[in-house]
Design a protein around this motif. Structure first.
Motif, PDB file in Angstrom:
ATOM      1  N   HIS A  63       0.871  -1.280  -0.023  1.00 37.18           N
ATOM      2  CA  HIS A  63       0.035  -0.054  -0.074  1.00 37.18           C
ATOM      3  C   HIS A  63       0.924   1.358   0.097  1.00 37.18           C
ATOM      4  O   HIS A  63       1.863   1.247   0.289  1.00 37.18           O
TER       5      HIS A  63
ATOM      6  N   PHE B  50      -1.346   0.838  -6.347  1.00 36.76           N
ATOM      7  CA  PHE B  50      -2.782   0.033  -6.713  1.00 36.76           C
ATOM      8  C   PHE B  50      -2.831  -1.080  -6.230  1.00 36.76           C
ATOM      9  O   PHE B  50      -2.203  -2.256  -6.275  1.00 36.76           O
ATOM     10  N   CYS B  51      -3.743  -1.529  -5.333  1.00 39.47           N
ATOM     11  CA  CYS B  51      -3.906  -2.645  -4.230  1.00 39.47           C
ATOM     12  C   CYS B  51      -5.178  -3.496  -4.490  1.00 39.47           C
ATOM     13  O   CYS B  51      -4.980  -4.854  -4.105  1.00 39.47           O
TER      14      CYS B  51
HETATM   15 CU1  CUA Z   1      -3.933   0.153  -0.843  1.00 40.35          CU
HETATM   16 CU2  CUA Z   1      -4.331   0.911  -2.943  1.00 40.35          CU
END
Ligand code: CUA
Ligand code: RUQ
Ligand code: CA
Length: 640
Positions: free
Chosen positions: A586, A624-625
C-alpha cells in the motif's frame, strides 16, 4: 530497424566511427595518449552488431513469462541510486534509492530512511544528492554470499550497504577527511585468521586530495593536499582505520587471500589541473598490507586529524621505504592508470594504462614477496604489459585465462590472453596476447563479466557500459540514453547480442546468476519495534503538542477512517501494513503536506511533520492494491 529513415538520429549513422571518436570531448585527453605501435599485430575488429544474425536470432531473447538467466546490479551515477536489470533481456526490474530521494518508496521522506541517509539537527536531510559509482557484494569463500551489496557515494564521501534479502539500503557511513570517494571493494577473507573466509571489511579510495584539516587554511599549495584510503567494518559500518598516502586513490581491488587491497593512482603528481596530472610517465598501483596496517593501529602508531577520531596510519612512500615493515607498496604503472581488477584465480591484478595503450598485469605473489623483502624493485611485480589499444579502462575475466578490457578511445572491447601476455613480456615473439576485438557504440567505461570478480567466473557474458549511445537509439531529448551492450564471450569470438538503453549514468555493475537472487517477499512484523500489530490498536495519542497516530493498512482500508489534530501539532504517523499477501503493497499520501511513501506487506514506516495548514486532507493509498484502491482513503482534519 526498418524505419531508419524516419529516425532523426539516422544522420549520424553514416559518420565514420573514427570521426565520431575524434569529435568527442576527449580531444584534450587524446593529446596525452601515447601511440600504440602494435595495432597491426592485432586481429581486425569484428563487424559490431551485424556480427550476430541468422542462427542466433531469438537465442538471446527472453520470451513472455520466462525469467532472465542473469541479473545485473548497476550503479546509477549521479542519479544516486542502484538498479537491477535482467540479462540477457535488459529489462529494468528495480531502482533502489540509496543516496537520492525517491517519492515512490518515500526514501528521504520517512523517518526510518532519513535516519539512514543522515539528518541535520533540525531533522531535515543532511544531503539530497548522491553519485553512485561502484557496486560490490559481500563475499564468502571467494564468491558472493548474498548478504550485502556495497556502493559508494562520490560526492559526499559515503559508503552505503544494501541488504540483498530485501534489496533496500540499511546503512550509510560518511567517511571523515575524504573528498571524491571513488573506488570501493570488500575484502574476501581475513588477512590474519584465514578461517574467517567472508567479508568483514570494505575498502574505500579517495580520488581527490584536500588539505588534511580542510578548514579554510592552507588552501593554496596543492603539494600539501592529501588523499586517504579508508577501511570500514562491513558489519557495524564504522570506519576502522585510514591510511595517509602519496598521490591519490581511484578504483579499488582486493586479493582472494584477504592480504592485500590496492588502488590505481593517476595523480601521483598531486596536480590541481588536468595537465599537471599528466606530467609523469608512470603513476602507480598502490598496495596495502592489511594485516600490518591493523597491527600498527593496535600498537597505537597512528595520528588523528581534523576532529575525526579514526586512527590514520602513515602510508607515504618516505615512511615505508623498508619493505619488511612497510604498510604500503607503490608499483609504478604507466600512465594515469584507470581501473584495477583481480583475476578470478587470485593470481593477478590488471591495471589499465588509460593514457598508455597498455594493461599492466601485476602478480599477487610478487607483491607479497616485496613485502617480505625478497623482491627488490616493486616494478618487478609487473609480469606483463601488453599493448591492447587506446584508452584502456576496466578489465573483466572469463575464468578461462582471458581478460576483456574496455578501450574508451578506440570504442572497443579487447580480449587478451593472460598467459600469452606473460610470455610476450618475457620476450617470446611468437606469443600474441590480443586474441579478439569488438566494436561497441560508443566509448565504454566499465565492462564486466558474469561472476567475473569471483572465483566462479563463468565466462558467459560481458556487459559494456558505454558512455555514449549516438546513432543507436532515437534521441529522446538533448540527454540521450546510454548503452549497455551485451556480448556473448562463451566462444572464441566475442559476439554482440543486445543493445540496452540505460538511463544516465551506468558506471559499474556486477552480473550474477538468477540463483543468487533470493529475496524475501513479506517482512516479519516483529522486526519493527514500533509496529501497530492489530487494526484494533489504531489510535491517536497526544503529549502536549506532540501527536502520534497509530495506523494500519489492510486492503482496502486504513485502520482509522479519520483523525483530528490541531494546527501547530507535531504529528507522527506510524503505519503498519497488516496484509500478508506477497506483493500487496500500500501507499500513503497526504496532499499539500508533501508526504508520500509505500509500506510493503508486514512492514512499518513512520513520518513526522508539523500540521501547519488547517483543513481537510484526504490521505490516500498510492499503490494500486485492490478493486477498491481508489476508495482506500482516510481524512486528516487539522483544526484551525
Ligand atoms: Cu491500498 Cu491502494
Ligand atoms: S570509474 S569509467 Cu567511476 Cu568506475 Cu571507470
Ligand atoms: Ca599522472
Amino acid at each position: 530497424m526498418s524505419d531508419k529513415k524516419e529516425n532523426p538520429g539516422q544522420d549520424s549513422v553514416n559518420v565514420s566511427r573514427r570521426h565520431f571518436i575524434g569529435t568527442t570531448a576527449v580531444a584534450g585527453l587524446a593529446v596525452g595518449v601515447a601511440a600504440c605501435n602494435d595495432k597491426s599485430a592485432a586481429p581486425a575488429a569484428s563487424a559490431g552488431s551485424s556480427a550476430h544474425a541468422g542462427a542466433d536470432v531469438g537465442k538471446y531473447e527472453v520470451a513472455p513469462g520466462q525469467l532472465d538467466e542473469y541479473y545485473s546490479f548497476s550503479s546509477g551515477g549521479h542519479s544516486g541510486e542502484m538498479r537491477i536489470y535482467g540479462l540477457p533481456s535488459g529489462r529494468l526490474f528495480k531502482r533502489i534509492p540509496v543516496f537520492n530521494m525517491d517519492c515512490l518508496v518515500g526514501w528521504g521522506i520517512t523517518n526510518e530512511s532519513k535516519k539512514i541517509i543522515g539528518t541535520k539537527a533540525d531533522g531535515s536531510l543532511k544531503y539530497h544528492t548522491g553519485d553512485t559509482h561502484h557496486v560490490h557484494p559481500s563475499y564468502k569463500d571467494g564468491t558472493y554470499d548474498g548478504r550485502y551489496i556495497f556502493v559508494n557515494d562520490k560526492i559526499h564521501g559515503r559508503l552505503a550497504r544494501i541488504r540483498m534479502d530485501t534489496m533496500e539500503t540499511d546503512k550509510i557511513t560518511e567517511l571523515p577527511l575524504v573528498q571524491g570517494f571513488h573506488g570501493v571493494f570488500p575484502d574476501k577473507r581475513d588477512p590474519v585468521d584465514q578461517a574467517i573466509n567472508y567479508t568483514t571489511r570494505v575498502f574505500c579510495g579517495a580520488e581527490f586530495s584536500i588539505p588534511l584539516d580542510n578548514n579554510g587554511k592552507n588552501m593554496n599549495d596543492t603539494k600539501d593536499y592529501r588523499s586517504i584510503f579508508s577501511c570500514v567494518d562491513a558489519e557495524t559500518m564504522a570506519v576502522r582505520w585510514q591510511v595517509l598516502i602519496d598521490g591519490n586513490c581511484d578504483l579499488v581491488a582486493t586479493s582472494y587471500d584477504g592480504k592485500l587491497a590496492c588502488t590505481n593512482q593517476y595523480n601521483t603528481e598531486n596536480g590541481a589541473h588536468y595537465e599537471d596530472m599528466m606530467t609523469v610517465e608512470q603513476d602507480a598501483c598502490l598496495f596495502f598490507n592489511v594485516a600490518r596496517i591493523e597491527e600498527a593501529v593496535k600498537a597505537g602508531k597512528f595520528k588523528t586529524y581534523g576532529g575525526s577520531k579514526v586512527p590514520v596510519v602513515d602510508g607515504t612512500k618516505a615512511s615505508n621505504a623498508d619493505p619488511k615493515t612497510a604498510l604500503t607498496c607503490y608499483v609504478p604503472i604507466p600512465k594515469n592508470p584507470h581501473g584495477v581488477n583481480a583475476s578470478p584465480d587470485g593470481k593477478y591484478y590488471a591495471c589499465s594504462g588509460k593514457l598508455s595503450p597498455t594493461a599492466s598485469l601485476i602478480e599477487h605473489a610478487l607483491v607479497l614477496k616485496w613485502f617480505d623483502g625478497e623482491l627488490k624493485n616493486p616494478r618487478d611485480a609487473v609480469v606483463a604489459e601488453p599493448e591492447i589499444g587506446l584508452g584502456p579502462l576496466h578489465t573483466g575475466f572469463d575464468g578461462r585465462g582471458n581478460a576483456y578490457t574496455t578501450l574508451f578511445l578506440d570504442s572497443q572491447i579487447v580480449k587478451w590472453n593472460v598467459e600469452a601476455a606473460i610470455k610476450s613480456y618475457k620476450g617470446d615473439k611468437s606469443a600474441k596476447p590480443v586474441v579478439d576485438r569488438i566494436d561497441v557504440q560508443y566509448q565504454p567505461g566499465h565492462g564486466f563479466t558474469s561472476m567475473g570478480e569471483t572465483k566462479d567466473a563463468d565466462g558467459k557474458y560481458f556487459l559494456s557500459d558505454n558512455k555514449f549511445s549516438k546513432d543507436r537509439f532515437l534521441p529522446v531529448g538533448p540527454l540521450h540514453p546510454e548503452t549497455a551492450q551485451l556480448i556473448d564471450i562463451s566462444g572464441d569470438k566475442m559476439k554482440l547480442v543486445a543493445d540496452h538503453a540505460v538511463y544516465s549514468e551506468p558506471h559499474d555493475s556486477i552480473i550474477i546468476p538468477r540463483s543468487l537472487v533470493r529475496t524475501r517477499q513479506v517482512y516479519d512484523i516483529n522486526d519493527f519495534p514500533n509496529a501497530v500489530k492489530d487494526a484494533k490498536d489504531c489510535r491517536v495519542e497526544r503529549k502536549g503538542k506532540k501527536v502520534t497516530v497509530y495506523l494500519t493498512s489492510q486492503a482496502p482500508t486504513f485502520g482509522l477512517r479519520e483523525w483530528t489534530v490541531k494546527r501547530g501539532d507535531e504529528v507522527t504517523i506510524i503505519l503498519t501494513n497488516l496484509d500478508k499477501v506477497e506483493d500487496l503493497t500500500h501507499g500513503f499520501a497526504i496532499p499539500k503536506y508533501d508526504i508520500q511513501f509505500i509500506v510493503n506487506p508486514q512492514e512499518t514506516k513512520s513520518v513526522t511533520f508539523i500540521a501547519d495548514k488547517p483543513g481537510v486532507y484526504w490521505c490516500y493509498c498510492t499503490n494500486f492494491c485492490h478493486a477498491l484502491h481508489l476508495e482506500m482513503r482516510s481524512r486528516m482534519l487539522v483544526e484551525a
